[in-house]
Design a protein around this motif. Sequence first.
Motif, short mmCIF file in Angstrom:
data_model
loop_
_atom_site.label_atom_id
_atom_site.label_comp_id
_atom_site.label_asym_id
_atom_site.label_seq_id
_atom_site.Cartn_x
_atom_site.Cartn_y
_atom_site.Cartn_z
N ALA A 99 25.21 33.44 42.87
CA ALA A 99 24.14 34.45 42.90
C ALA A 99 24.40 35.48 43.99
CB ALA A 99 22.79 33.77 43.13
N PHE A 100 24.82 35.02 45.16
CA PHE A 100 25.08 35.94 46.26
C PHE A 100 26.17 36.94 45.88
CE2 PHE A 100 26.82 37.58 50.14
CZ PHE A 100 25.76 37.63 51.04
N SER A 101 27.27 36.44 45.32
CA SER A 101 28.38 37.32 44.93
C SER A 101 27.92 38.36 43.91
CB SER A 101 29.52 36.50 44.33
OG SER A 101 30.05 35.59 45.25
N MET A 102 27.21 37.90 42.89
CA MET A 102 26.76 38.79 41.83
C MET A 102 25.81 39.86 42.36
SD MET A 102 24.85 37.76 38.25
CE MET A 102 23.54 36.86 39.10
N LEU A 103 24.87 39.47 43.20
CA LEU A 103 23.85 40.40 43.67
C LEU A 103 24.37 41.36 44.72
CD1 LEU A 103 20.80 37.97 43.83
CD2 LEU A 103 21.49 39.49 41.96
N PHE A 104 25.13 40.84 45.69
CA PHE A 104 25.60 41.75 46.74
C PHE A 104 26.68 42.69 46.22
CE2 PHE A 104 27.90 42.93 50.69
CZ PHE A 104 26.84 43.65 51.26
N SER A 105 27.46 42.26 45.23
CA SER A 105 28.41 43.17 44.59
C SER A 105 27.66 44.35 43.98
CB SER A 105 29.20 42.44 43.50
OG SER A 105 30.02 41.44 44.03
N ASN A 106 26.53 44.06 43.35
CA ASN A 106 25.71 45.13 42.79
C ASN A 106 25.17 46.06 43.86
OD1 ASN A 106 25.15 45.24 39.79
ND2 ASN A 106 24.90 43.04 40.12
N VAL A 107 24.70 45.50 44.97
CA VAL A 107 24.17 46.34 46.05
C VAL A 107 25.25 47.29 46.57
CG1 VAL A 107 23.31 46.33 48.43
CG2 VAL A 107 22.34 44.76 46.74
N MET A 108 26.44 46.76 46.82
CA MET A 108 27.52 47.62 47.34
C MET A 108 27.89 48.72 46.35
SD MET A 108 30.13 45.30 49.62
CE MET A 108 30.52 44.11 48.34
N LEU A 109 27.96 48.38 45.06
CA LEU A 109 28.30 49.39 44.06
C LEU A 109 27.19 50.41 43.90
CD1 LEU A 109 30.06 47.24 41.32
CD2 LEU A 109 31.09 49.01 42.75
N ILE A 110 25.95 49.96 43.94
CA ILE A 110 24.82 50.90 43.84
C ILE A 110 24.87 51.91 44.98
CG2 ILE A 110 22.30 51.10 44.10
CD1 ILE A 110 22.14 48.43 42.51
N GLU A 111 25.12 51.43 46.19
CA GLU A 111 25.20 52.34 47.33
C GLU A 111 26.37 53.31 47.18
OE1 GLU A 111 23.00 52.70 49.69
OE2 GLU A 111 21.80 51.16 48.69
N TYR A 112 27.44 52.85 46.63
CA TYR A 112 28.61 53.72 46.39
C TYR A 112 28.25 54.81 45.38
CZ TYR A 112 33.13 55.29 44.61
OH TYR A 112 34.19 56.06 44.19
N PHE A 113 27.63 54.42 44.26
CA PHE A 113 27.32 55.39 43.21
C PHE A 113 26.16 56.31 43.60
CE2 PHE A 113 29.45 52.14 40.44
CZ PHE A 113 30.51 52.96 40.07
N LYS A 114 25.26 55.84 44.46
CA LYS A 114 24.19 56.71 44.94
C LYS A 114 24.77 57.88 45.73
CE LYS A 114 20.62 54.78 46.95
NZ LYS A 114 19.84 53.79 47.76
N TYR A 170 33.94 30.10 44.91
CA TYR A 170 34.05 30.33 46.35
C TYR A 170 35.21 31.27 46.70
CZ TYR A 170 30.47 26.81 47.15
OH TYR A 170 29.28 26.13 47.16
N SER A 171 36.21 31.34 45.85
CA SER A 171 37.27 32.33 46.06
C SER A 171 36.71 33.74 45.91
CB SER A 171 38.41 32.11 45.07
OG SER A 171 39.05 30.88 45.28
N PHE A 172 35.89 33.93 44.86
CA PHE A 172 35.30 35.25 44.64
C PHE A 172 34.30 35.58 45.74
CE2 PHE A 172 32.42 38.32 42.56
CZ PHE A 172 33.38 39.26 42.16
N LEU A 173 33.52 34.59 46.15
CA LEU A 173 32.56 34.81 47.23
C LEU A 173 33.26 35.21 48.51
CD1 LEU A 173 29.75 34.77 48.48
CD2 LEU A 173 29.93 32.28 48.68
N SER A 174 34.39 34.59 48.81
CA SER A 174 35.13 34.94 50.03
C SER A 174 35.59 36.40 49.97
CB SER A 174 36.32 34.00 50.23
OG SER A 174 37.28 34.16 49.20
N LEU A 175 35.99 36.85 48.78
CA LEU A 175 36.40 38.24 48.61
C LEU A 175 35.21 39.18 48.83
CD1 LEU A 175 38.46 40.39 47.76
CD2 LEU A 175 37.82 39.94 45.38
N VAL A 176 34.06 38.84 48.26
CA VAL A 176 32.85 39.66 48.42
C VAL A 176 32.45 39.74 49.89
CG1 VAL A 176 30.37 39.79 47.91
CG2 VAL A 176 32.00 39.25 46.09
#
Length: 226
Positions: A209-224, A137-143
């Motif tokens: 799951a939310f942290s892992m997946l949305f972190s990927n979405v944000m990074l994908i958008e950045y690298f796109k 939940y600490s990591f999720l709060s950061l995400v």
Amino acid sequence: MSFLYLLLNLGSLSIPLLYSFEKNMRFIKHWKAVLTSLTIVAAIFLVWDAIFTKNGVWGFNPDYHLSLLLFGMPIEEWMFFFCIPYASIFIHYSLEYFKPKLLIPLKAVKIITLLTFVLVVYLAITNTAKAYTFVNYSFLSLVLIVGYKYGIQHLQRFYIAFLIILVPFFIVNGILTGTGIETPVVWYNNDENLGIRLLTIPVEDIGYAFSMLFSNVMLIEYFKKK
């Protein structure tokens, strides 16, 4: 069934990967951004995973995975952080392509994000002795706070996508945690979590799951954009 974990990984990946070559959507064209993002997020979660495995926060049933271990974790666990996120974020980007106007209003997204942030911070602060609950939940709060500041427009769609993702999530993660089989593929030490299960799934897994997946979405958008 020593290959059950492997089958769950490959089965989850197979259909989304096949449809990534669909002639109109062509999700595969973003492979560099996706692979880079998956690798970065996987590295973060695998470090966390290895520490938790070593300290008995969770572990793996050798009856359901191959004998190859890296840092105490079966090779299927390493595959998990590539196969499952790819299959899941494919759902998000399918919504973007086929239903581009399907968005939650910005004001509602901000309220949902802030309320969720307050809740997970409270859960983290009040459960510092429970390793999975506190770290998760600490990591999720950061995400959430990074998403609120830099990716609020992506959350407008991702909240909807995540509700859809939860359907295969409950199937795959349910099997991993013991639904329908004699013993779980992945076991959890209940002293290190809230002890609340949705079927056989620790409630913390949804935040994970939310942290892992949305972190990927944000990074994908950045690298796109790069």
